[in-house]
Design an enzyme around this catalytic site. Structure first.
Site, short mmCIF file in Angstrom:
data_model
loop_
_atom_site.label_atom_id
_atom_site.label_comp_id
_atom_site.label_asym_id
_atom_site.label_seq_id
_atom_site.Cartn_x
_atom_site.Cartn_y
_atom_site.Cartn_z
N HIS A 518 -6.35 -44.12 -14.10
CA HIS A 518 -7.54 -43.37 -13.67
C HIS A 518 -7.84 -42.18 -14.58
CE1 HIS A 518 -10.78 -42.74 -11.02
NE2 HIS A 518 -10.21 -43.19 -9.91
N ASP A 522 -12.54 -44.98 -15.19
CA ASP A 522 -13.06 -44.75 -13.84
C ASP A 522 -13.33 -46.07 -13.14
OD1 ASP A 522 -12.98 -41.98 -14.14
OD2 ASP A 522 -14.95 -41.96 -15.09
#
Length: 545
Positions: A518, A522
């Protein structure tokens, strides 16, 4: 990219080597496994083979010259490649003459770790240390001792089999004498240069040698110690190496033992073709049980089947047991790297279902062509490579100060091997055809299982694919192979009812799961990547454009 080959450490005490002869000259083509040169140490002249392939661009130590270990020996790369930066940045010692190396260095290296002067070791006694058997080896595991304390050792005898993170290799003795002491037991690991063994005249005071004393006195206490250790060691060796009832020790390589165990073969029935009758891989693979071997079992079976058996109540009877198996170097590396990835990269997972009907039809038509073989995994790798070019954010590496966007696509393909998992890398996979990907994956996977991959072939990936579909696994998640930002987990193709044109029909679907870091990828970016990947797989003709 050019690869620097340094002067190897070919024995436990080697500090410098002399190039006795170059078997390749600058400009020659070098294949993996070719003998580059003959290198002379203070003990022997040994052949040094190449672990890389390419063109020999530079020779750093001329024939007849001497250089310390780890000095630039040669450079291998692509023909015409500019290596000036490598040569300008290399150690000034690369071309240093032999006389600049201190003459006493080799003698000092033969002293134990806790003694300051080589003269303190009694005459004829040799302290052997854990050798560095590869350029990246930091520690080694003793897979098996082929000699016991008290045994006579001749120069050239195989002392032990030592496991590194790349391979299990035989380690031979450069000395003759009696094996007085074993410093690292079977199954134990230790760093390079730790005391591995001591060889010398029978009756030598080993404690004095290890403590740096010059005493060579023989005492009844040391005799008892020497006599006690072989019995203990031999008991362990028989348990490990001797499946026969005779108690006679059987010498076999670790790989031969593993294959024999898997096939249920008693090594006592196998004839060895290696040195001193040692059993190697081919002996076990070519072994055919004789009729006499299976006769007792058959006789016992017929006796049981022919007797009257009264009905009894079967109660569970047995003996609990456990076995502790030492972690291999490969398993330790896997544990370390995956733990670092899982606990440093914030993982999240996205999955999608792909209609593989068109992919199945396209694969059949491709494989109908002569000399062509493409797997579904090859199609997934190709689709990933093309999708990464459209979504460069997934083809990145996280850094504390900046993210690195890779303009090239190097895809790692996870391959299961007996000791764990390795990830050979397909370089510039986006520029490869399906057939090129198929051939490359087959070659790399085969050499991975035989431990023939070079470190360069397992480095540099920007994305990884892990496929368990061939085992019937429908869906799973993987841990990111850092420094990648994502890894794709590929499941099996299954038949199930699907709705097509308003009707329920039999379809062929495959689930894939994308694990993302992450910090770099995204959720929306990962989702767009999967949509592109699915579009390529559901319309394979687009991958041929």
């Amino acid at each position: 990219m050019a690869i620097v080959v340094n002067m190897p450490r070919l024995s436990d005490t080697m500090e410098e080597g002399t190039v006795a002869a170059w078997l390749k000259k600058v400009g020659d083509r070098v294949e993996e496994g070719d003998i580059l040169a003959e290198i002379e140490t203070d003990k022997a002249t040994m052949e040094f083979e190449s672990f890389n392939e390419g063109t020999l661009l530079h020779i750093g130590v001329a024939e007849g010259d001497t250089a310390p270990v780890d000095v630039l020996l040669a450079v291998i790369g692509e023909e015409g490649e500019d290596i000036s930066a490598i040569l300008n940045g290399s150690s000034n010692g690369a071309d240093s003459p032999a006389e600049e190396v201190p003459a006493a260095k080799t003698d000092e290296a033969e002293a134990p770790a806790n003694t300051g002067e080589a003269t303190e070791i009694p005459e004829g006694v040799e302290v052997i240390k854990m050798p560095r058997l590869s350029d990246t080896m930091e520690e080694g595991t003793v897979a098996a001792w082929l000699k016991n304390v008290g045994d006579t050792v001749e120069e050239g005898d195989i002392l032990a089999e030592i496991e590194t993170d790349k391979a299990t290799m035989e380690f031979e003795s450069f000395y003759s004498g009696t094996l007085l002491y074993i410093g690292i037991k079977e199954g134990e690991s230790s760093p390079v240069d730790e005391v591995l063994a001591v060889i010398g005249p029978k009756g030598t005071d080993v404690d004095a040698v290890l403590n740096g004393s010059a005493s060579t006195s023989v005492s009844s206490k040391s005799d008892d110690k020497v006599a006690a250790q072989p019995a203990e060691t031999k008991t362990e060796s028989v348990k490990e190496n001797t499946p026969s009832q005779s108690g006679k020790r059987i010498f076999a390589s670790p790989l031969a033992k593993k294959i024999a165990k898997e096939k249920g073969i008693n090594l006592a029935d196998v004839s060895g073709s290696g040195d001193h009758g040692r059993i190697v891989k081919k002996d076990v693979e070519n072994f055919t049980p004789s009729a006499s071997t299976s006769a007792p079992a058959a006789a016992q079976s017929s006796t049981v089947s022919g007797s009257a058996v009264a009905p009894v109540i079967n109660l569970p009877v047995g003996q609990e047991g456990t076995e502790e198996v030492k972690n291999s170097q490969m398993r330790k590396v896997i544990a370390k790297r995956l733990s670092e990835s899982k606990f440093t990269a914030p993982h999240y997972y996205l999955n999608i279902e792909v209609d593989m009907s068109e992919a199945m039809a396209s694969r059949k038509r491709i494989n109908d062509l002569p000399d062509t073989k493409v797997s579904f995994n090859d199609m997934v790798v190709k689709a990933c490579a093309m999708a990464l070019k459209k979504h460069p954010q997934v083809n990145t590496t996280w850094g504390n100060d900046a993210m690195t966007y890779h303009q090239h696509v190097h895809i790692g393909v996870a391959v299961a091997v007996p000791d764990g998992l390795v990830v050979p890398v397909l370089k510039f996979a986006d520029q490869m055809s399906l057939t090129q990907i198929g051939g490359s994956v087959k070659d790399l996977a085969g050499r991975a299982r035989n431990k023939k991959l070079t470190p360069a072939e397992m480095e540099g990936s920007t994305f990884t694919v892990s496929n368990l579909g061939m085992f019937g696994i429908v869906e799973f998640t993987s841990i990111i192979n850092q420094p990648n930002s994502a890894i794709l987990s590929v499941g099996a193709i299954v038949q199930k009812p699907v709705v097509r044109n308003g009707e329920i029909v039999v379809g062929n679907t495959m689930k894939v799961t994308l694990a993302c870091d992450h910090r770099t990828v995204d959720g929306a970016t990962g989702a767009q990547f999967l949509l592109t990947l699915r579009a390529y797989l559901e319309n394979p003709v687009t991958m041929l454009a």
